[in-house]
Design a protein around this motif. Structure first.
Motif, PDB file in Angstrom:
ATOM      1  N   PHE A   3       0.833  -1.205   0.000  1.00 20.90           N
ATOM      2  CA  PHE A   3       0.000   0.000   0.000  1.00 20.90           C
ATOM      3  C   PHE A   3       0.865   1.252   0.000  1.00 20.90           C
ATOM      4  N   GLY A   4       1.935   1.216   0.791  1.00 23.01           N
ATOM      5  CA  GLY A   4       2.810   2.385   0.852  1.00 23.01           C
ATOM      6  C   GLY A   4       3.393   2.756  -0.489  1.00 23.01           C
ATOM      7  N   GLN A   5       3.639   1.745  -1.343  1.00 22.00           N
ATOM      8  CA  GLN A   5       4.196   2.014  -2.665  1.00 22.00           C
ATOM      9  C   GLN A   5       3.237   2.801  -3.543  1.00 22.00           C
ATOM     10  N   ASN A   6       1.991   2.843  -3.174  1.00 18.54           N
ATOM     11  CA  ASN A   6       0.993   3.587  -3.940  1.00 18.54           C
ATOM     12  C   ASN A   6       0.473   4.811  -3.191  1.00 18.54           C
ATOM     13  N   LEU A   7       1.187   5.184  -2.147  1.00 17.53           N
ATOM     14  CA  LEU A   7       0.838   6.371  -1.371  1.00 17.53           C
ATOM     15  C   LEU A   7       1.993   7.358  -1.419  1.00 17.53           C
ATOM     16  N   SER A   8       1.675   8.639  -1.482  1.00 13.92           N
ATOM     17  CA  SER A   8       2.743   9.636  -1.402  1.00 13.92           C
ATOM     18  C   SER A   8       3.284   9.658   0.027  1.00 13.92           C
ATOM     19  N   GLY A   9       4.505  10.157   0.201  1.00 12.43           N
ATOM     20  CA  GLY A   9       5.057  10.337   1.536  1.00 12.43           C
ATOM     21  C   GLY A   9       5.796   9.141   2.082  1.00 12.43           C
ATOM     22  N   TYR A  10       5.898   8.051   1.309  1.00 11.31           N
ATOM     23  CA  TYR A  10       6.551   6.831   1.785  1.00 11.31           C
ATOM     24  C   TYR A  10       7.908   6.619   1.120  1.00 11.31           C
ATOM     25  N   LEU A  11       8.839   6.076   1.905  1.00 11.94           N
ATOM     26  CA  LEU A  11      10.125   5.611   1.391  1.00 11.94           C
ATOM     27  C   LEU A  11      10.273   4.130   1.735  1.00 11.94           C
ATOM     28  N   PHE A  12      11.066   3.413   0.925  1.00 10.33           N
ATOM     29  CA  PHE A  12      11.215   1.977   1.132  1.00 10.33           C
ATOM     30  C   PHE A  12      12.689   1.602   1.136  1.00 10.33           C
ATOM     31  N   SER A  13      13.064   0.866   2.154  1.00 11.20           N
ATOM     32  CA  SER A  13      14.445   0.413   2.249  1.00 11.20           C
ATOM     33  C   SER A  13      14.653  -0.796   1.341  1.00 11.20           C
ATOM     34  N   LYS A  14      15.891  -1.049   1.004  1.00 12.36           N
ATOM     35  CA  LYS A  14      16.235  -2.213   0.195  1.00 12.36           C
ATOM     36  C   LYS A  14      16.494  -3.428   1.079  1.00 12.36           C
ATOM     37  N   ASN A  15      17.078  -3.188   2.243  1.00 12.22           N
ATOM     38  CA  ASN A  15      17.486  -4.299   3.108  1.00 12.22           C
ATOM     39  C   ASN A  15      17.145  -4.011   4.575  1.00 12.22           C
ATOM     40  N   GLY A  16      16.071  -3.262   4.794  1.00 15.60           N
ATOM     41  CA  GLY A  16      15.719  -2.832   6.156  1.00 15.60           C
ATOM     42  C   GLY A  16      14.911  -3.856   6.920  1.00 15.60           C
ATOM     43  N   TRP A  17      15.419  -5.088   7.004  1.00 16.33           N
ATOM     44  CA  TRP A  17      14.670  -6.179   7.630  1.00 16.33           C
ATOM     45  C   TRP A  17      14.738  -6.108   9.150  1.00 16.33           C
ATOM     46  N   VAL A  18      13.613  -6.409   9.774  1.00 17.89           N
ATOM     47  CA  VAL A  18      13.498  -6.456  11.228  1.00 17.89           C
ATOM     48  C   VAL A  18      12.814  -7.769  11.592  1.00 17.89           C
ATOM     49  N   GLN A  19      13.326  -8.442  12.607  1.00 17.03           N
ATOM     50  CA  GLN A  19      12.741  -9.725  13.008  1.00 17.03           C
ATOM     51  C   GLN A  19      11.364  -9.523  13.616  1.00 17.03           C
ATOM     52  N   SER A  20      10.403 -10.326  13.158  1.00 15.03           N
ATOM     53  CA  SER A  20       9.059 -10.307  13.714  1.00 15.03           C
ATOM     54  C   SER A  20       8.859 -11.497  14.649  1.00 15.03           C
ATOM     55  N   TYR A  21       9.212 -12.686  14.188  1.00 10.19           N
ATOM     56  CA  TYR A  21       9.256 -13.873  15.049  1.00 10.19           C
ATOM     57  C   TYR A  21      10.085 -14.926  14.337  1.00 10.19           C
ATOM     58  N   GLY A  22      10.839 -15.700  15.086  1.00  4.33           N
ATOM     59  CA  GLY A  22      11.592 -16.793  14.499  1.00  4.33           C
ATOM     60  C   GLY A  22      12.385 -16.368  13.274  1.00  4.33           C
ATOM     61  N   THR A  23      12.133 -17.024  12.147  1.00  7.49           N
ATOM     62  CA  THR A  23      12.820 -16.677  10.909  1.00  7.49           C
ATOM     63  C   THR A  23      12.036 -15.669  10.081  1.00  7.49           C
ATOM     64  N   ARG A  24      10.946 -15.203  10.615  1.00  6.60           N
ATOM     65  CA  ARG A  24      10.078 -14.275   9.879  1.00  6.60           C
ATOM     66  C   ARG A  24      10.544 -12.839  10.094  1.00  6.60           C
ATOM     67  N   GLY A  25      10.863 -12.154   8.982  1.00  5.91           N
ATOM     68  CA  GLY A  25      11.262 -10.754   9.049  1.00  5.91           C
ATOM     69  C   GLY A  25      10.270  -9.876   8.313  1.00  5.91           C
ATOM     70  N   VAL A  26      10.221  -8.623   8.692  1.00  3.30           N
ATOM     71  CA  VAL A  26       9.407  -7.636   7.989  1.00  3.30           C
ATOM     72  C   VAL A  26      10.332  -6.484   7.599  1.00  3.30           C
ATOM     73  N   LYS A  27       9.929  -5.739   6.589  1.00  4.32           N
ATOM     74  CA  LYS A  27      10.727  -4.615   6.109  1.00  4.32           C
ATOM     75  C   LYS A  27       9.857  -3.367   6.178  1.00  4.32           C
ATOM     76  N   PRO A  28       9.746  -2.757   7.373  1.00  5.05           N
ATOM     77  CA  PRO A  28       8.813  -1.639   7.535  1.00  5.05           C
ATOM     78  C   PRO A  28       9.171  -0.462   6.631  1.00  5.05           C
TER      79      PRO A  28
END
Length: 753
Positions: free
Chosen positions: A488-513
């Motif tokens: 959704f952020g990719q279709n909204l103004s005001g957003y930036l996206f990291s290339k490798n900004g991974w953060v652990q959510s649980y176990g091996t699951r990461g998110v890239k806020p």
């Protein structure tokens, strides 16, 4: 002024831990290879902190899955059914984290909940009459010695006894107090062994202190630590808190024989006031002044101003919490230099700590001047039209008409769904093929026409399969989406996206806020194309799938220059436009997920409404306030404790709410019943975060349990979350069992198919 870090991202700069662990799950590497790779990763991180100039370096903050689970296993807090499994210790560990289904047994994973007000999830320890607390592990000692052998002196970290007990669940025939003597004994044993190893400092994490504490809680805490601190000998003990302030027992903390207190000055609204009221000269104040949860540069001038107000000589500059909650390094990003200058990920925060210490000591004034220049002037130009739109909102803007009961009757007549309608939460497995095709399209190796043909085929195949097994309300599967917020952020103004900004959510699951850089507006329709396409392929209803404004905000790195409530309203207006477009294109059921609603709820109940719910709930209502009565609005929430905010959730005025409920054993049902919850509900009947397949009988039992608490005409049957992380085999087997169970119970209730 010395520097300290509470914890460091353990997944690695390039998610090395994730990939190694998943290889182990697939039997592609051995246990020894996994352990060797983990050891290399720990050593790399310790050396990184050492080379950065950090004085207090943590150990035992590493984990293959979760540190709370690590602590439980260290102390033999393990369900008997898991203890009896004929598996290696590591495989038992993963069985508790992920569930296990095989020739050696069948056990469910431990419950999983949000770690305080973050998007990290912890595994909930379980206590029952068979629990015998004793020191059976050596991880905390082994990792200290591992670092020492490399010439690095670390400060071992351990989840504290008070927090461990308060995060755990207890069987009906036992209570927390039953285990206090054993807990004191086992922590005392840890302290004794650390003394033997020559450890200088032990960091005991007690984040539960920032929540509301009763008089009984204070008595319990003091009882535990009076006993433990009497045995610390030469070991120095740091009592570390984070995510808030310790107003309820600050007077106790400064009297107890802790050598250091770690306090959060970022989220702790009263921390500065508490410290200024008096802090013992003999104790070290580990001042959490570098934000461990957001990615913006520290304002050195503001931070140093706070430091100068602290009435104590023994100050150690620290992060506000573990750096687990931010990405690894800005160096891995491709932002323009003027943008990148505003960000500090984990590695950069180490440099900030050292720079602040240096500036405080009268050195490196050039660093202060450079930092001041960064914060001078306005970073962005405000969208004045958007500001005016928000200013013109009235009370009526947040109210949907007619009232719920009238809408419910209209919708039942409109849809004519069977009793216990079945559906899923939205996504289907994002297989390697799906990810590969999306990556090729992103790299322009695949044209739009070819990519669209691939997505259309995936949608068609899964729509056909859903019809075959008898699901009542279908979904298109979200194969075109990378992440429920980023998409959704990719279709909204005001957003930036990291290339490798991974953060652990649980176990091996990461998110890239994603990062909210400026004012947010919708640039173009986001989901209309594929939602409309899917609905045209079937006579059954296909849900439109959106992410709600509060979740988009909470799963992004928010701005710090305007209130989060204002950012959320901006997002809500953008998603409202999408909702109305879906409705105009024939989508009759629209799901607006608020998976993270609970996440940023203040940890103290007294702050719930004034600081959060009073704007978060209206923001959700704003999104759907203009739809027609016949349009059915669903929402979904996962892996948080919702029982204490049921009235607020009901006030969201959705038509159907699905909850994660399987790992929490459907405990939310009692709260729904007690609060006379009006909204129709879909408590998750099986756990999607585990690869095990629930049997028909297991799902039937879950449905029967639901029907004991919720009227049958109010119940929907669904998994507890989206299925994007699961494999196709277990997804299809589980959903077949789900529909079979629902159909069997319909017959029991007298409804013919």
């Amino acid at each position: 002024m010395a520097t300290s870090v509470i914890g460091f991202p353990r997944i690695g700069e390039n998610r090395e831990l994730k990939f190694s662990t998943e290889k182990y799950f697939r039997n592609e590497i051995t246990q020894k290879e996994l352990f060797d790779q983990a050891s290399q990763l720990r050593l790399k991180h310790w050396k990184l902190l050492q080379d950065a100039g950090v004085d207090y370096i943590p150990s035992n903050d590493f984990s293959f899955y979760d540190t709370t689970l690590d602590t439980a296993l260290l102390f033999n807090i393990i369900p008997q059914e898991a203890a009896d499994l004929d598996l290696s210790p590591l495989d038992k560990y993963f069985a508790l984290a992920r569930g296990y289904q095989g020739e050696k047994g069948d056990i469910k994973a431990l419950p999983m909940k949000k770690w305080f007000n973050t998007n990290y999830h912890y595994l909930v320890p379980q206590f029952d009459k068979t629990t015998q607390i004793k020191l059976v592990g050596d991880k905390i000692f082994a990792e200290f010695e591992e670092a020492k052998a490399a010439g690095i002196n670390t400060r071992p970290v351990l989840v504290g006894p008070y927090t461990l007990l308060h995060l755990s669940e207890f069987a009906d025939d036992v209570k927390l107090e039953d285990f206090v003597p054993q807990i004191i004994a086992v922590y005392t044993e840890v302290i004794s062994k650390l003394n033997e190893l020559g450890v200088s400092w032990l960091q005991i994490d007690e984040p539960s202190l920032v929540k509301d504490m009763s008089a009984q809680d204070r008595v319990l805490f003091n009882k535990i630590y009076d006993a433990l601190l009497a045995k610390k000998a030469s070991l120095k003990v740091l009592l570390q808190t984070y995510f808030g302030d310790v107003r309820d027992n600050y007077s106790d903390l400064i009297k107890l024989d802790f050598d250091g207190l770690g306090l959060d000055f970022i989220e702790g609204r009263k921390t500065l006031e508490l410290v200024k009221s008096g802090f013992p000269d003999e104790k070290f104040l580990f001042a959490g002044l570098v934000n461990g949860k957001n990615i913006w540069r520290n304002n050195y001038q503001h931070t140093l101003k706070t430091v100068k107000q602290l009435a104590t000589k023994n100050i150690v500059l620290s992060t506000s919490c573990s750096l687990l909650h931010v990405p690894f390094s800005v160096a891995n990003e491709e932002f323009k230099p003027k943008i990148k200058a505003h960000f500090a990920f984990a590695k950069e925060k180490l440099a900030e700590l050292v720079a602040l210490s240096s500036i405080f000591e009268g050195k490196n004034d050039n660093l202060l001047a450079k930092n001041q220049k960064l914060f001078a002037g306005n970073r962005i130009n405000s969208n004045e039209a958007l500001k005016e739109k928000i200013a013109n909102l009235t009370e009526a803007s947040f109210v949907r008409t007619p009232e719920f009961s009238k809408r419910e009757a209209l919708q039942k007549e409109e849809f004519k769904l069977p009793l216990l309608p079945t559906t899923t939460i939205g996504s289907f497995p994002q297989t390697r093929e799906v990810k590969k095709m999306r990556a090729r399209f992103k790299r322009h190796e695949l044209g739009q026409e070819e990519y669209d043909a691939f997505i259309a085929k995936k949608i068609n195949d899964w729509l056909k399969w859903q019809e075959e097994i008898g699901l009542d309300v279908l979904v298109h599967g979200e194969f075109e989406r990378n992440d429920m917020v980023e998409y959704f952020g990719q279709n909204l103004s005001g957003y930036l996206f990291s290339k490798n900004g991974w953060v652990q959510s649980y176990g091996t699951r990461g998110v890239k806020p994603p990062i909210i850089w400026g004012d947010v507006t919708r640039q173009k329709p986001i989901t209309i194309k594929w939602s409309k396409y899917a609905q045209e392929q079937t006579d059954k209803i296909v849900k439109g799938m959106l992410t709600g404004p509060v979740t988009i905000l909470n799963w992004s790195f928010p701005r710090e220059d305007i209130p989060v409530s204002e950012s959320t309203l901006q997002i809500a207006l953008a998603i409202q436009e999408e909702v109305l477009d879906l409705e105009a294109n024939g989508i009759r059921i629209i799901q607006i997920d608020e998976a993270a609603l609970r996440e940023k709820l203040p940890l103290r109940k007294s702050d719930w409404y004034s600081e959060y719910l009073d704007w978060a709930i209206p923001a959700f209502r704003l999104v759907h306030s203009k739809v027609k009565p016949e349009t059915q609005i669903h929402t979904h929430m996962c892996y948080s404790e919702f029982t204490d905010i049921i009235p607020a959730i009901d006030n969201m005025d959705a038509d159907v709410i699905s909850f994660e409920a399987s790992r929490s054993n459907l405990e939310i049902l009692d709260a729904l019943q007690a609060q006379n919850f009006k909204t129709e509900v879909g408590p998750g009947v099986y756990d999607i975060h585990s690869p095990r397949v629930p049997s028909v009988n297991e799902i039937e039992n879950a449905i029967h349990k639901i029907l004991q608490k919720v009227p049958e005409h109010k119940v929907w049957i669904n998994p507890d979350c989206g299925l994007k992380t699961r494999g196709e085999r277990e997804t299809k087997a589980s959903l077949k069992n789900l529909t079979s169970a629902a159909q069997k119970i319909r017959k029991e209730l007298g409804e013919c198919e």
